[in-house]
Design a protein around this motif. Structure first.
Motif, mmCIF file in Angstrom:
data_model
loop_
_atom_site.group_PDB
_atom_site.id
_atom_site.type_symbol
_atom_site.label_atom_id
_atom_site.label_comp_id
_atom_site.label_asym_id
_atom_site.label_seq_id
_atom_site.Cartn_x
_atom_site.Cartn_y
_atom_site.Cartn_z
ATOM 1 N N MET A 13 -2.844 -4.394 -5.372
ATOM 2 C CA MET A 13 -3.483 -3.092 -5.165
ATOM 3 C C MET A 13 -3.135 -2.538 -3.787
ATOM 4 S SD MET A 13 -7.187 -3.532 -6.997
ATOM 5 C CE MET A 13 -7.352 -1.779 -7.287
ATOM 6 N N TYR A 14 -2.999 -3.406 -2.791
ATOM 7 C CA TYR A 14 -2.628 -2.961 -1.451
ATOM 8 C C TYR A 14 -1.238 -2.350 -1.446
ATOM 9 C CZ TYR A 14 -1.367 -3.196 3.488
ATOM 10 O OH TYR A 14 -0.939 -2.891 4.745
ATOM 11 N N LEU A 15 -0.294 -3.009 -2.132
ATOM 12 C CA LEU A 15 1.064 -2.469 -2.213
ATOM 13 C C LEU A 15 1.071 -1.138 -2.954
ATOM 14 C CD1 LEU A 15 3.037 -5.760 -2.994
ATOM 15 C CD2 LEU A 15 2.944 -4.514 -0.827
ATOM 16 N N SER A 16 0.224 -1.031 -3.990
ATOM 17 C CA SER A 16 0.124 0.226 -4.725
ATOM 18 C C SER A 16 -0.411 1.330 -3.824
ATOM 19 C CB SER A 16 -0.788 0.055 -5.940
ATOM 20 O OG SER A 16 -0.267 -0.901 -6.827
ATOM 21 N N LEU A 17 -1.373 0.974 -2.967
ATOM 22 C CA LEU A 17 -1.942 1.964 -2.063
ATOM 23 C C LEU A 17 -0.933 2.399 -1.009
ATOM 24 C CD1 LEU A 17 -5.515 0.487 -1.596
ATOM 25 C CD2 LEU A 17 -4.928 2.657 -2.666
ATOM 26 N N LEU A 18 -0.102 1.473 -0.566
ATOM 27 C CA LEU A 18 0.950 1.853 0.380
ATOM 28 C C LEU A 18 1.874 2.887 -0.238
ATOM 29 C CD1 LEU A 18 1.939 -1.547 2.053
ATOM 30 C CD2 LEU A 18 0.611 0.326 3.034
ATOM 31 N N MET A 19 2.218 2.686 -1.511
ATOM 32 C CA MET A 19 3.045 3.655 -2.221
ATOM 33 C C MET A 19 2.299 4.966 -2.381
ATOM 34 S SD MET A 19 4.760 1.261 -5.166
ATOM 35 C CE MET A 19 5.644 2.680 -5.845
ATOM 36 N N LEU A 20 1.002 4.877 -2.652
ATOM 37 C CA LEU A 20 0.187 6.063 -2.826
ATOM 38 C C LEU A 20 0.172 6.900 -1.559
ATOM 39 C CD1 LEU A 20 -2.009 7.351 -4.844
ATOM 40 C CD2 LEU A 20 -3.667 6.231 -3.365
ATOM 41 N N PRO A 71 5.918 11.202 5.618
ATOM 42 C CA PRO A 71 5.167 9.949 5.446
ATOM 43 C C PRO A 71 5.199 9.057 6.676
ATOM 44 C CG PRO A 71 6.507 10.399 3.508
ATOM 45 C CD PRO A 71 6.908 11.406 4.554
ATOM 46 N N SER A 72 6.267 9.130 7.450
ATOM 47 C CA SER A 72 6.368 8.276 8.633
ATOM 48 C C SER A 72 5.361 8.674 9.713
ATOM 49 C CB SER A 72 7.784 8.332 9.212
ATOM 50 O OG SER A 72 8.092 9.637 9.690
ATOM 51 N N SER A 73 4.786 9.871 9.589
ATOM 52 C CA SER A 73 3.815 10.323 10.580
ATOM 53 C C SER A 73 2.398 9.877 10.245
ATOM 54 C CB SER A 73 3.849 11.859 10.691
ATOM 55 O OG SER A 73 3.330 12.461 9.514
ATOM 56 N N LEU A 74 2.211 9.261 9.092
ATOM 57 C CA LEU A 74 0.879 8.815 8.701
ATOM 58 C C LEU A 74 0.419 7.664 9.592
ATOM 59 C CD1 LEU A 74 1.206 8.828 4.811
ATOM 60 C CD2 LEU A 74 -0.149 10.402 6.191
ATOM 61 N N PRO A 75 -0.864 7.620 9.950
ATOM 62 C CA PRO A 75 -1.371 6.506 10.748
ATOM 63 C C PRO A 75 -1.401 5.226 9.917
ATOM 64 C CG PRO A 75 -3.177 7.903 10.032
ATOM 65 C CD PRO A 75 -1.906 8.605 9.639
ATOM 66 N N PRO A 76 -1.588 4.077 10.547
ATOM 67 C CA PRO A 76 -1.579 2.812 9.806
ATOM 68 C C PRO A 76 -2.862 2.594 9.010
ATOM 69 C CG PRO A 76 -2.076 2.420 12.110
ATOM 70 C CD PRO A 76 -1.722 3.879 12.001
ATOM 71 N N PHE A 77 -2.757 1.773 7.980
ATOM 72 C CA PHE A 77 -3.908 1.337 7.190
ATOM 73 C C PHE A 77 -4.230 -0.086 7.656
ATOM 74 C CE2 PHE A 77 -5.551 2.363 2.662
ATOM 75 C CZ PHE A 77 -6.853 2.101 3.065
ATOM 76 N N LEU A 78 -5.347 -0.278 8.314
ATOM 77 C CA LEU A 78 -5.667 -1.562 8.925
ATOM 78 C C LEU A 78 -6.233 -2.558 7.916
ATOM 79 C CD1 LEU A 78 -7.357 -0.427 12.260
ATOM 80 C CD2 LEU A 78 -4.924 -0.807 11.785
ATOM 81 N N SER A 79 -6.110 -3.831 8.244
ATOM 82 C CA SER A 79 -6.766 -4.876 7.471
ATOM 83 C C SER A 79 -8.222 -4.946 7.909
ATOM 84 C CB SER A 79 -6.091 -6.222 7.708
ATOM 85 O OG SER A 79 -6.323 -6.663 9.041
ATOM 86 N N THR A 133 -12.713 1.788 6.402
ATOM 87 C CA THR A 133 -11.838 1.702 7.571
ATOM 88 C C THR A 133 -10.721 0.680 7.386
ATOM 89 O OG1 THR A 133 -13.312 0.070 8.596
ATOM 90 C CG2 THR A 133 -13.698 2.399 9.117
ATOM 91 N N SER A 134 -10.694 0.012 6.226
ATOM 92 C CA SER A 134 -9.655 -0.977 5.959
ATOM 93 C C SER A 134 -9.272 -0.924 4.493
ATOM 94 C CB SER A 134 -10.151 -2.392 6.302
ATOM 95 O OG SER A 134 -11.171 -2.794 5.405
ATOM 96 N N VAL A 135 -8.128 -1.504 4.173
ATOM 97 C CA VAL A 135 -7.688 -1.509 2.783
ATOM 98 C C VAL A 135 -8.654 -2.297 1.916
ATOM 99 C CG1 VAL A 135 -6.165 -3.497 3.151
ATOM 100 C CG2 VAL A 135 -5.728 -1.940 1.242
ATOM 101 N N GLU A 136 -9.224 -3.408 2.450
ATOM 102 C CA GLU A 136 -10.162 -4.197 1.665
ATOM 103 C C GLU A 136 -11.436 -3.415 1.352
ATOM 104 O OE1 GLU A 136 -7.973 -7.369 4.177
ATOM 105 O OE2 GLU A 136 -8.636 -5.291 4.407
ATOM 106 N N SER A 137 -12.012 -2.761 2.368
ATOM 107 C CA SER A 137 -13.251 -2.015 2.141
ATOM 108 C C SER A 137 -13.006 -0.824 1.224
ATOM 109 C CB SER A 137 -13.848 -1.547 3.469
ATOM 110 O OG SER A 137 -12.959 -0.700 4.180
ATOM 111 N N PHE A 138 -11.803 -0.271 1.272
ATOM 112 C CA PHE A 138 -11.404 0.835 0.393
ATOM 113 C C PHE A 138 -11.477 0.384 -1.063
ATOM 114 C CE2 PHE A 138 -7.568 3.593 -0.957
ATOM 115 C CZ PHE A 138 -8.373 4.683 -1.231
ATOM 116 N N ILE A 139 -10.864 -0.751 -1.365
ATOM 117 C CA ILE A 139 -10.832 -1.264 -2.733
ATOM 118 C C ILE A 139 -12.197 -1.801 -3.146
ATOM 119 C CG2 ILE A 139 -9.797 -3.005 -4.254
ATOM 120 C CD1 ILE A 139 -7.250 -2.780 -2.545
ATOM 121 N N GLU A 140 -12.899 -2.454 -2.221
ATOM 122 C CA GLU A 140 -14.188 -3.051 -2.551
ATOM 123 C C GLU A 140 -15.218 -1.995 -2.944
ATOM 124 O OE1 GLU A 140 -14.994 -5.297 0.925
ATOM 125 O OE2 GLU A 140 -13.640 -6.942 0.370
ATOM 126 N N PHE A 141 -15.205 -0.844 -2.274
ATOM 127 C CA PHE A 141 -16.156 0.201 -2.641
ATOM 128 C C PHE A 141 -15.862 0.722 -4.040
ATOM 129 C CE2 PHE A 141 -17.545 4.682 -2.791
ATOM 130 C CZ PHE A 141 -18.906 4.506 -2.569
#
Length: 268
Positions: A13-20, A71-79, A133-141
């Motif tokens: 799901m994290y890799l899918s979100l990176l593509m998203l 896309p390269s200007s997007l901020p990072p998605f933190l763990s 604020t993180s990829v985990e909390s994004f998916i968990e919600f």
């Protein structure tokens, strides 16, 4: 083994979100997004594209601008491990500005403060809300709202996609095809202005639609995601959508488009 399976699902799901987040070239769009246009309600409306549920018919035209972004200007998605170590509250704003090298009173600082204040607001009646604020909390919600286990695979994220080269111009878009995305519950997420990716996600009684639209001026086409909020009775009476559409709170379901970087989670 269960823990290993959950980790594998999270990785997928994290890799899918990176593509998203790295495709579509759409500028963040959401209810609270304020950038170059400040508090100008017309500017806000152009970024959202408000219409009512009665407007859901082929041939309808709605004015909106889908902003392009490298896309390269997007901020990072933190763990979660990293994000949980960073303060995230209005009272800690001075420390946050120092950590990210933002001068107090600068445009970046003002946007960051606005995000923190938005995230601290209580949800309206009938709404579930979080700022991930993180990829985990994004998916968990999303998982907590849609079910399917801790990292269930019973839901997916959908987004607006360009069907050709992205175009950034305000114009009327004509509805060519309308399909409802049937899901008993949905979670809508909006990219916020912050040094790293923060999604304000909320869930309430709504309907989701995939609408193929084409620009009347340039001719660009998109498969656009729109959400129709069934109950607007709890919205602020001065909400820009009521003014633009000439309606009152609770009298009609109000819809709006989602930009390419704003995913909507739905059940499979």
């Amino acid at each position: 083994m269960a823990k290993g399976f959950a980790s594998c699902v999270l990785l997928i799901m994290y890799l899918s979100l990176l593509m998203l987040c790295s495709t579509g070239n759409g500028h963040p769009q959401h209810h609270h997004h304020q950038q170059d246009g400040g508090d100008d309600p017309l500017y806000m409306a152009r970024r959202v594209g408000f219409f009512t549920v009665d407007d859901l018919y082929v041939g309808k035209a709605v004015g909106i601008q889908f902003y392009t972004r490298d896309p390269s200007s997007l901020p990072p998605f933190l763990s979660k491990e990293v994000a949980d170590r960073i303060p995230f509250s209005v009272k800690e704003l001075p420390l946050i500005l120092q950590l990210f090298g933002m001068a107090p009173g600068s445009p970046e600082a003002q946007l960051a403060e606005r995000t923190l204040r938005t995230c601290s607001e209580e949800p309206i009646k009938g709404e579930q809300k979080t700022c991930a604020t993180s990829v985990e909390s994004f998916i968990e919600f999303a998982s907590s709202m849609l079910g399917g286990g801790q990292y269930g695979v019973d839901f997916r994220a959908i987004k607006t996609t360009h069907l050709g080269k992205p175009v950034s111009v305000y114009q009327n878009y004509t509805f060519l095809d309308i399909k409802e995305v049937h899901s008993p519950i949905m979670v809508a997420c909006h990219v916020m202005d912050y040094p790293y990716i923060v999604y304000m996600c909320h869930s309430q009684t709504s309907r989701v639609y995939q609408i193929k639209i084409v620009g009347q001026e340039v001719g660009d086409a998109l498969n656009a995601i729109a959400v129709c909020h069934i109950d607007t009775s709890q919205w602020a009476p001065d909400h820009v959508s009521f003014k633009l559409l000439g309606v009152k709170p609770g009298t009609v379901s109000i819809c709006h488009f989602f930009g390419p970087h704003n995913p909507v989670w739905v059940k499979n």
